[in-house]
Write an enzyme that holds these catalytic residues in place. Sequence first.
Site, PDB file in Angstrom:
ATOM      1  N   GLN A  97      51.113  -9.952  76.652  1.00 54.25           N
ATOM      2  CA  GLN A  97      50.234  -8.819  76.339  1.00 54.25           C
ATOM      3  C   GLN A  97      48.995  -8.713  77.240  1.00 54.25           C
ATOM      4  O   GLN A  97      48.558  -7.594  77.538  1.00 54.25           O
ATOM      5  CB  GLN A  97      49.820  -8.869  74.866  1.00 54.25           C
ATOM      6  CG  GLN A  97      51.008  -8.754  73.914  1.00 54.25           C
ATOM      7  CD  GLN A  97      50.625  -8.978  72.462  1.00 54.25           C
ATOM      8  OE1 GLN A  97      49.717  -8.342  71.944  1.00 54.25           O
ATOM      9  NE2 GLN A  97      51.310  -9.893  71.806  1.00 54.25           N
ATOM     10  N   CYS A 220      41.997  -9.013  71.694  1.00 57.82           N
ATOM     11  CA  CYS A 220      41.342  -8.736  72.976  1.00 57.82           C
ATOM     12  C   CYS A 220      40.372  -7.564  72.875  1.00 57.82           C
ATOM     13  O   CYS A 220      40.630  -6.480  73.400  1.00 57.82           O
ATOM     14  CB  CYS A 220      42.337  -8.490  74.095  1.00 57.82           C
ATOM     15  SG  CYS A 220      41.495  -8.541  75.702  1.00 57.82           S
ATOM     16  N   CYS A 397      37.384 -13.988  77.964  1.00 56.92           N
ATOM     17  CA  CYS A 397      37.642 -12.581  78.248  1.00 56.92           C
ATOM     18  C   CYS A 397      37.355 -12.340  79.720  1.00 56.92           C
ATOM     19  O   CYS A 397      36.193 -12.249  80.113  1.00 56.92           O
ATOM     20  CB  CYS A 397      36.741 -11.689  77.389  1.00 56.92           C
ATOM     21  SG  CYS A 397      36.877  -9.940  77.818  1.00 56.92           S
TER      22      CYS A 397
HETATM   23  C1  LIG Z   1      46.222  -4.839  75.785  1.00 58.70           C
HETATM   24  C2  LIG Z   1      45.999  -6.285  75.499  1.00 58.70           C
HETATM   25  C3  LIG Z   1      45.248  -7.051  76.376  1.00 58.70           C
HETATM   26  C4  LIG Z   1      45.022  -8.389  76.125  1.00 58.70           C
HETATM   27  N1  LIG Z   1      44.301  -9.123  77.027  1.00 58.70           N
HETATM   28  C5  LIG Z   1      44.098 -10.435  76.809  1.00 58.70           C
HETATM   29  C6  LIG Z   1      43.402 -11.230  77.768  1.00 58.70           C
HETATM   30  O1  LIG Z   1      42.972 -10.750  78.819  1.00 58.70           O
HETATM   31  N2  LIG Z   1      43.229 -12.543  77.505  1.00 58.70           N
HETATM   32  C7  LIG Z   1      43.704 -13.112  76.353  1.00 58.70           C
HETATM   33  O2  LIG Z   1      43.527 -14.317  76.184  1.00 58.70           O
HETATM   34  N3  LIG Z   1      44.356 -12.375  75.414  1.00 58.70           N
HETATM   35  C8  LIG Z   1      44.568 -11.064  75.615  1.00 58.70           C
HETATM   36  N4  LIG Z   1      45.255 -10.315  74.689  1.00 58.70           N
HETATM   37  C9  LIG Z   1      45.527 -10.875  73.347  1.00 58.70           C
HETATM   38  C10 LIG Z   1      46.734 -11.787  73.273  1.00 58.70           C
HETATM   39  O3  LIG Z   1      47.878 -11.173  73.799  1.00 58.70           O
HETATM   40  C11 LIG Z   1      46.951 -12.153  71.812  1.00 58.70           C
HETATM   41  O4  LIG Z   1      45.736 -12.640  71.296  1.00 58.70           O
HETATM   42  C12 LIG Z   1      48.011 -13.216  71.648  1.00 58.70           C
HETATM   43  O5  LIG Z   1      49.256 -12.722  72.077  1.00 58.70           O
HETATM   44  C13 LIG Z   1      48.075 -13.651  70.187  1.00 58.70           C
HETATM   45  O6  LIG Z   1      49.144 -14.512  69.977  1.00 58.70           O
HETATM   46  P1  LIG Z   1      49.852 -14.542  68.544  1.00 58.70           P
HETATM   47  O7  LIG Z   1      50.888 -15.599  68.634  1.00 58.70           O
HETATM   48  O8  LIG Z   1      48.850 -14.616  67.475  1.00 58.70           O
HETATM   49  O9  LIG Z   1      50.532 -13.109  68.376  1.00 58.70           O
HETATM   50  P2  LIG Z   1      51.638 -12.417  69.261  1.00 58.70           P
HETATM   51  O10 LIG Z   1      51.673 -13.012  70.613  1.00 58.70           O
HETATM   52  O11 LIG Z   1      51.393 -10.966  69.124  1.00 58.70           O
HETATM   53  O12 LIG Z   1      53.023 -12.802  68.551  1.00 58.70           O
HETATM   54  C14 LIG Z   1      53.271 -12.515  67.204  1.00 58.70           C
HETATM   55  C15 LIG Z   1      54.778 -12.618  66.958  1.00 58.70           C
HETATM   56  O13 LIG Z   1      54.996 -12.572  65.548  1.00 58.70           O
HETATM   57  C16 LIG Z   1      56.106 -11.729  65.272  1.00 58.70           C
HETATM   58  N5  LIG Z   1      55.966 -11.197  63.915  1.00 58.70           N
HETATM   59  C17 LIG Z   1      55.126 -10.222  63.483  1.00 58.70           C
HETATM   60  N6  LIG Z   1      55.287 -10.023  62.171  1.00 58.70           N
HETATM   61  C18 LIG Z   1      56.242 -10.888  61.761  1.00 58.70           C
HETATM   62  C19 LIG Z   1      56.855 -11.139  60.500  1.00 58.70           C
HETATM   63  N7  LIG Z   1      56.507 -10.471  59.399  1.00 58.70           N
HETATM   64  N8  LIG Z   1      57.816 -12.082  60.433  1.00 58.70           N
HETATM   65  C20 LIG Z   1      58.175 -12.790  61.541  1.00 58.70           C
HETATM   66  N9  LIG Z   1      57.626 -12.584  62.762  1.00 58.70           N
HETATM   67  C21 LIG Z   1      56.676 -11.639  62.863  1.00 58.70           C
HETATM   68  C22 LIG Z   1      56.053 -10.666  66.357  1.00 58.70           C
HETATM   69  O14 LIG Z   1      57.342 -10.092  66.566  1.00 58.70           O
HETATM   70  C23 LIG Z   1      55.561 -11.460  67.565  1.00 58.70           C
HETATM   71  O15 LIG Z   1      56.640 -11.950  68.340  1.00 58.70           O
HETATM   72  C24 LIG Z   1      45.546  -8.978  74.942  1.00 58.70           C
HETATM   73  C25 LIG Z   1      46.328  -8.216  74.067  1.00 58.70           C
HETATM   74  C26 LIG Z   1      46.566  -6.884  74.338  1.00 58.70           C
HETATM   75  C27 LIG Z   1      47.430  -6.079  73.400  1.00 58.70           C
END
Ligand SMILES: Cc1cc2nc3c(=O)[nH]c(=O)nc-3n(C[C@H](O)[C@H](O)[C@H](O)COP(=O)(O)OP(=O)(O)OC[C@H]3O[C@@H](n4cnc5c(N)ncnc54)[C@H](O)[C@@H]3O)c2cc1C
Length: 459
Positions: A97, A220, A397
């Site tokens: 992302q 983010c 960031c």
């Molecule tokens: C536009 C954008 C820019 C960004 N820029 C940065 C940056 O520059 N630097 C940085 O560090 N971070 C950045 N981020 C943020 C970063 O991508 C997220 O903080 C990170 O991916 C979070 O990880 P996570 O595992 O919590 O969630 P995610 O990586 O979103 O993964 C969550 C997973 O859970 C699954 N899921 C959801 N609901 C359920 C359910 N009910 N049951 C089972 N599975 C489920 C989804 O399918 C997904 O695969 C950015 C994000 C975006 C959108």
Amino acid sequence: MKFAVCKANKKEVCMINKEKRPMKKTLTRRAFLKSSVVAAAAVSVSQTAQATQLSTNAHIVVIGAGAGGLAVSHLLNKLLSGHSLTIIDKKMEHHYQPGFTLVASGVYKSPNKVISNNKDHMPDNAKWIQDNVVSFNPDKNQLILSKGDTVSYDFLIIAPGCQLNYQDIEGLDISRIGINGIGSVYAGPQGAAATWAAIQTFIKEGGKGVFTRPNTDMKCAGAPMKVTNLTEHHAQLINNRQNIQVDYFAHDNTLFSVPAFDQELKKRWQRRNIMPHYSHVLSGINMDARKATFDTPDGSVTADYDFIHVVPPMSAPDAIRESELAQESYSGWLDVDKYTLQHKTYPNVFGIGDVVGTPIGKTAASAKTQAPIVAYNLTAVIAGKTPYEQWNGYTSCPMILGIGKVLLWEFGYEKVPTPTFPGDPNTERWLWWRMETDLLGPLYTAMINGQLPEFALRG
Ligand SMILES: Cc1cc2nc3c(=O)[nH]c(=O)nc-3n(C[C@H](O)[C@H](O)[C@H](O)COP(=O)(O)OP(=O)(O)OC[C@H]3O[C@@H](n4cnc5c(N)ncnc54)[C@H](O)[C@@H]3O)c2cc1C
């Protein structure tokens, strides 16, 4: 050196070497980052010291195969042996992302650059259930999947990320992102590519650009400002800056939650003629008439636009926010201790990533540094001990100001700059741009493949 006797009964565990933590910290994050930037390469785990593992037959379930879920799963496999691991996630694709911003600014030429297959990142020993969790019964250590199956666990790690609530913006149809001047970098790889198409039309044709952010916590929180900066800079690069107006609508009276960074961006935006409007929250949109409606302390106001960048309100996924695991709020984030990341009511439940209800930290950089905290603390709980590792709120960031221009902002719970490298974090450097475009993606992939050593994950 003392050795405990392992018992075969379920939930009876032993620490093989009780006098030591399961793995040793050998390098600081600063030292790692320095060596990474120079070598631009991830270090293979096999090169690190041998881990001492806890033997257990516990069943650990991880919800979500995103940044946090995969990183912590691989780490647990280094700390534990004999356990069984189930990962639940319906999604087949994995999205990098942080790269969406680079897709939405034409730096990455194809959305495929941020898409991979989740099967390539799964730990070998994990049972992957391709379904979504829809409800919880934490008193019985059970959860229910969308197809109706029940899954039982001994220990649970909740990592399903953020839910994007576009539907809460009246009149918005996300299938029209890229059409009629609508953009949203959050709308997945294709949405980011469509956003870039809309931005290109806008900067060529000129007009009024409106850039928004919601009044919820969000992943983010810098991304809406990065899109604003990049759009303005692209207009400069095609010599059409004089024909576009750039207005940013903030939900409160700040641009960024860390005062030192907030002041810096306000100064820079004044010089660049990017106009902030404070305490304006997008509530509705008329996509045909190109009018946006904002809630303000003085009532509702409407702004015309030629291009609008929409950022949706965010929350925990409904399955969490409707469960007893959630905090009481619109967003219903997972109710964890902000230091140990252990659930406040259910000690066999931990959270990681965007879903946790910590005051800051919805970034991949945060998930990276939470992974060892959760892995060690869960290992301690399995061993019948109290969690001892504390997360400091580390967030990074890279604030993209334009093509080739980045400030590397890092901070924690104290909301003061905590730079890894010497020098002023409010000074832009070409090196941070190269890090953003060329290094962070491979480091992220190494993290979700379990190829980063433990010390590289620390904040
Ligand atoms: C536009 C954008 C820019 C960004 N820029 C940065 C940056 O520059 N630097 C940085 O560090 N971070 C950045 N981020 C943020 C970063 O991508 C997220 O903080 C990170 O991916 C979070 O990880 P996570 O595992 O919590 O969630 P995610 O990586 O979103 O993964 C969550 C997973 O859970 C699954 N899921 C959801 N609901 C359920 C359910 N009910 N049951 C089972 N599975 C489920 C989804 O399918 C997904 O695969 C950015 C994000 C975006 C959108």
